[in-house]
Design a protein around this motif. Structure first.
Motif, PDB file in Angstrom:
ATOM      1  N   CYS A  51       0.834  -1.206   0.000  1.00 45.36           N
ATOM      2  CA  CYS A  51       0.000   0.000   0.000  1.00 45.36           C
ATOM      3  C   CYS A  51       0.866   1.252   0.000  1.00 45.36           C
ATOM      4  O   CYS A  51       0.712   2.140   0.842  1.00 45.36           O
ATOM      5  CB  CYS A  51      -0.937  -0.035   1.209  1.00 45.36           C
ATOM      6  SG  CYS A  51      -2.277   1.176   1.075  1.00 45.36           S
ATOM      7  N   LYS A  52       1.804   1.328  -0.942  1.00 46.91           N
ATOM      8  CA  LYS A  52       2.704   2.471  -1.049  1.00 46.91           C
ATOM      9  C   LYS A  52       2.763   2.948  -2.489  1.00 46.91           C
ATOM     10  O   LYS A  52       2.580   2.156  -3.420  1.00 46.91           O
ATOM     11  CB  LYS A  52       4.116   2.076  -0.606  1.00 46.91           C
ATOM     12  CG  LYS A  52       4.201   1.679   0.846  1.00 46.91           C
ATOM     13  CD  LYS A  52       5.606   1.259   1.207  1.00 46.91           C
ATOM     14  CE  LYS A  52       5.655   0.820   2.665  1.00 46.91           C
ATOM     15  NZ  LYS A  52       6.885   0.130   2.992  1.00 46.91           N
ATOM     16  N   GLU A  53       3.062   4.225  -2.668  1.00 45.55           N
ATOM     17  CA  GLU A  53       3.231   4.756  -4.017  1.00 45.55           C
ATOM     18  C   GLU A  53       4.319   3.961  -4.734  1.00 45.55           C
ATOM     19  O   GLU A  53       5.359   3.642  -4.152  1.00 45.55           O
ATOM     20  CB  GLU A  53       3.604   6.238  -3.970  1.00 45.55           C
ATOM     21  CG  GLU A  53       3.662   6.852  -5.356  1.00 45.55           C
ATOM     22  CD  GLU A  53       3.867   8.355  -5.334  1.00 45.55           C
ATOM     23  OE1 GLU A  53       3.513   8.986  -6.336  1.00 45.55           O
ATOM     24  OE2 GLU A  53       4.386   8.880  -4.335  1.00 45.55           O
ATOM     25  N   VAL A  76     -12.154   6.842 -10.423  1.00 45.79           N
ATOM     26  CA  VAL A  76     -10.819   6.534  -9.915  1.00 45.79           C
ATOM     27  C   VAL A  76     -10.861   5.176  -9.219  1.00 45.79           C
ATOM     28  O   VAL A  76     -11.760   4.911  -8.436  1.00 45.79           O
ATOM     29  CB  VAL A  76     -10.333   7.630  -8.931  1.00 45.79           C
ATOM     30  CG1 VAL A  76      -8.957   7.301  -8.382  1.00 45.79           C
ATOM     31  CG2 VAL A  76     -10.330   8.993  -9.617  1.00 45.79           C
ATOM     32  N   LEU A  77      -9.900   4.314  -9.542  1.00 44.14           N
ATOM     33  CA  LEU A  77      -9.790   3.009  -8.897  1.00 44.14           C
ATOM     34  C   LEU A  77      -8.708   3.104  -7.833  1.00 44.14           C
ATOM     35  O   LEU A  77      -7.551   3.394  -8.135  1.00 44.14           O
ATOM     36  CB  LEU A  77      -9.443   1.926  -9.923  1.00 44.14           C
ATOM     37  CG  LEU A  77      -9.298   0.506  -9.388  1.00 44.14           C
ATOM     38  CD1 LEU A  77     -10.591   0.031  -8.719  1.00 44.14           C
ATOM     39  CD2 LEU A  77      -8.922  -0.442 -10.522  1.00 44.14           C
ATOM     40  N   LEU A  85      -4.090   6.946  -2.810  1.00 45.43           N
ATOM     41  CA  LEU A  85      -3.440   6.252  -3.922  1.00 45.43           C
ATOM     42  C   LEU A  85      -4.467   5.838  -4.963  1.00 45.43           C
ATOM     43  O   LEU A  85      -5.645   5.669  -4.652  1.00 45.43           O
ATOM     44  CB  LEU A  85      -2.710   5.001  -3.413  1.00 45.43           C
ATOM     45  CG  LEU A  85      -1.556   5.233  -2.450  1.00 45.43           C
ATOM     46  CD1 LEU A  85      -1.045   3.902  -1.902  1.00 45.43           C
ATOM     47  CD2 LEU A  85      -0.425   5.998  -3.126  1.00 45.43           C
ATOM     48  N   CYS A  86      -4.006   5.653  -6.214  1.00 46.89           N
ATOM     49  CA  CYS A  86      -4.890   5.197  -7.280  1.00 46.89           C
ATOM     50  C   CYS A  86      -4.102   4.339  -8.267  1.00 46.89           C
ATOM     51  O   CYS A  86      -2.870   4.349  -8.282  1.00 46.89           O
ATOM     52  CB  CYS A  86      -5.520   6.379  -8.002  1.00 46.89           C
ATOM     53  SG  CYS A  86      -4.353   7.388  -8.943  1.00 46.89           S
ATOM     54  N   GLY A  90      -0.012   0.546 -14.310  1.00 42.43           N
ATOM     55  CA  GLY A  90       0.558  -0.668 -13.743  1.00 42.43           C
ATOM     56  C   GLY A  90       1.104  -0.556 -12.340  1.00 42.43           C
ATOM     57  O   GLY A  90       1.763  -1.464 -11.856  1.00 42.43           O
ATOM     58  N   GLU A  91       0.828   0.568 -11.685  1.00 39.59           N
ATOM     59  CA  GLU A  91       1.284   0.725 -10.308  1.00 39.59           C
ATOM     60  C   GLU A  91       0.380   1.697  -9.565  1.00 39.59           C
ATOM     61  O   GLU A  91      -0.495   2.325 -10.156  1.00 39.59           O
ATOM     62  CB  GLU A  91       2.735   1.203 -10.266  1.00 39.59           C
ATOM     63  CG  GLU A  91       2.973   2.559 -10.893  1.00 39.59           C
ATOM     64  CD  GLU A  91       4.437   2.953 -10.900  1.00 39.59           C
ATOM     65  OE1 GLU A  91       5.316   2.079 -10.778  1.00 39.59           O
ATOM     66  OE2 GLU A  91       4.707   4.157 -11.023  1.00 39.59           O
ATOM     67  N   LEU A  92       0.605   1.790  -8.266  1.00 42.48           N
ATOM     68  CA  LEU A  92      -0.137   2.753  -7.453  1.00 42.48           C
ATOM     69  C   LEU A  92       0.590   4.090  -7.455  1.00 42.48           C
ATOM     70  O   LEU A  92       1.808   4.138  -7.317  1.00 42.48           O
ATOM     71  CB  LEU A  92      -0.272   2.242  -6.017  1.00 42.48           C
ATOM     72  CG  LEU A  92      -1.070   0.963  -5.824  1.00 42.48           C
ATOM     73  CD1 LEU A  92      -1.117   0.583  -4.345  1.00 42.48           C
ATOM     74  CD2 LEU A  92      -2.479   1.102  -6.386  1.00 42.48           C
TER      75      LEU A  92
END
Length: 148
Positions: A51-53, A76-77, A85-86, A90-92
């Motif tokens: 759960c990190k950028e 926004v997902l 975060l979103c 392919g990444e947050l």
């Protein structure tokens, strides 16, 4: 930690949210797709590494991991673990990068700039999920998602 901030505002009422403010995104499958030459579908879910950028997005067998929980915030997902975060490329990422096609029910394609969120071919554990060619994803029956 933002775990429960949006729980009461969740307009989607996703099934099986387990109180975490979101649901699992499962790659849509029908037995006739014959992924990996199997006659039955396994449940493959979108999972963030953490759960990190900058955390990568992977396809994993659906399970109890909180990193498989997502929430729809307009277009926004977001991972259920953070309202900051979103999903982006392919990444947050931090922010509110919108996607197209995000639905509250039924099967749907998640798109950005004309590309679909997919890993492009019959799924295997730990494959990177990114925005890629929709036509290739559709050809391998991996362009659609459902809330689980």
């Amino acid at each position: 930690d933002d775990d429960d901030d949006d729980k009461d505002k969740d307009k989607d009422k996703d099934k099986n949210d387990g109180g975490g403010g979101g649901g699992r995104l499962k790659m849509y499958c029908e037995n006739k797709f014959r992924w990996q030459d199997k006659s039955t579908c396994k449940d493959w879910c979108l999972e963030a590494k953490n759960c990190k950028e900058g955390a990568s997005l992977r396809i994993q067998k659906c399970g109890s991991s909180s990193m498989q929980k997502w929430k729809k915030d307009g277009n926004v997902l977001r991972p259920a673990c953070s309202s900051k975060l979103c999903v982006s490329n392919g990444e947050l990422k931090k922010g509110s990068s919108s996607v197209d096609g995000l639905s509250s029910g039924g099967k749907f394609e998640i798109k950005k700039s004309g590309q679909c969120l997919t890993q492009l071919h019959h799924p295997k554990a730990n494959e990177l999920v990114e925005f890629r060619s929709c036509s290739r994803a559709r050809a391998s029956d991996t362009s659609q998602w459902i809330w689980k």
